[in-house]
Design an enzyme around this catalytic site. Sequence first.
Site, short mmCIF file in Angstrom:
data_model
loop_
_atom_site.label_atom_id
_atom_site.label_comp_id
_atom_site.label_asym_id
_atom_site.label_seq_id
_atom_site.Cartn_x
_atom_site.Cartn_y
_atom_site.Cartn_z
N HIS A 83 0.87 -1.21 0.01
CA HIS A 83 0.04 -0.10 0.01
C HIS A 83 0.98 1.37 -0.07
O HIS A 83 0.51 2.36 -0.50
CB HIS A 83 -0.66 -0.18 1.18
N HIS A 115 5.13 7.08 6.76
CA HIS A 115 4.78 6.43 5.29
C HIS A 115 4.50 7.54 4.53
O HIS A 115 4.37 8.40 4.84
CB HIS A 115 3.87 5.32 5.44
N HIS A 117 2.41 8.80 0.73
CA HIS A 117 1.09 8.75 -0.17
C HIS A 117 1.72 9.91 -1.57
O HIS A 117 2.22 10.86 -1.32
CB HIS A 117 -0.26 9.50 0.15
N GLU A 127 -3.00 13.78 0.14
CA GLU A 127 -4.20 13.21 0.75
C GLU A 127 -5.07 14.56 1.17
O GLU A 127 -6.40 14.67 0.63
CB GLU A 127 -4.35 12.27 1.63
N HIS A 140 3.42 11.22 6.07
CA HIS A 140 2.68 10.93 7.30
C HIS A 140 3.56 10.27 8.56
O HIS A 140 4.18 9.26 8.36
CB HIS A 140 1.61 10.09 7.35
N THR A 226 -6.54 7.06 7.22
CA THR A 226 -6.94 7.17 5.83
C THR A 226 -6.80 5.71 4.98
O THR A 226 -7.02 5.83 3.89
CB THR A 226 -6.04 8.17 4.91
ZN LIG Z 1 -0.98 7.86 5.54
#
Ligand SMILES: [Zn+2]
Length: 287
Positions: A83, A115, A117, A127, A140, A226
């Site tokens: 992910h 991590h 995004h 995000e 994040h 999220t």
């Molecule tokens: Zn995140």
Amino acid sequence: MQLNVFHKLLLFLLLVYQHTSNGADWNHKTNGRSWKGKCASGEKQSPILLSAEKARILLMPRIVFGNYHVKLRGPISITNNGHTVQMDIPETSNGRKPYIVGGTLKGRYVADGLHFHWGSPDSRGSEHLINKQKFDVELHIVHRNIKYIDINKAAAKKDGLAVVAVLFKIVEEPKRIFPGLNRVMNAVAKIQKDEAKTTIPGGFTLDQMIGNVNPHDFFTYRGSLTTPLCQEAVTWIVFSDVLPVSHSSVSKFWKLRDHEDRILINNFRKVQHLNGRHIFHRVGKFV
Ligand SMILES: [Zn+2]
């Protein structure tokens, strides 16, 4: 002991459950529109649109980054979990953990992991949006309230987690270089396959991941994780200061693969309804 058919069936179901609950059963194909449970029914979900116009200005302490300037102890584990790219945050060389205090937080929140995004070569992947703008990458840093023993316990509590979000924008020649971030980005090429893991040596600090991000100016609100299970356990702290990153760094993310061996891009969730929540904005240099 002989296992009868019923026991074997139970065991099989348990294995299937464990496999799917590891996270193999969801993805970002629809940017979260198909996720179930709290992700669908929750009313304090993240991410959201942030704007200086709609937020309430609140006098509150700046965010103080404790031990963010102290070198992390290696080896540090970095994983492609299908992910995202996940880095565990170890102790620092003084034997303590990095933490944050300040904002609307009550007490200390200890850094657990970080991590990212991201988007794709032709779409941005942050995000949160600030003043209607989406950015290229969102980092994040997940912190757990020190009063809870581990991240899973914390994720079940309203005041369990605090996530620091730092947004990045691709620029041609970044004038600010973040050596910690570079170390992590260089490891990304080694974990292209799903579930691939690598380690990097310690000796860099969390400050070197986010440089001199302005800790005085940020948005804060109550929201959720999220990704499934979308627990509403998060105090979000999203800095207004957007940091520069090079195209070549970000392009390393676009080569990663997910659980289905598809290219892992656009791993962001779509923005969620505010449902009457307040967003607070800290401006200026009030200490
Ligand atoms: Zn995140």
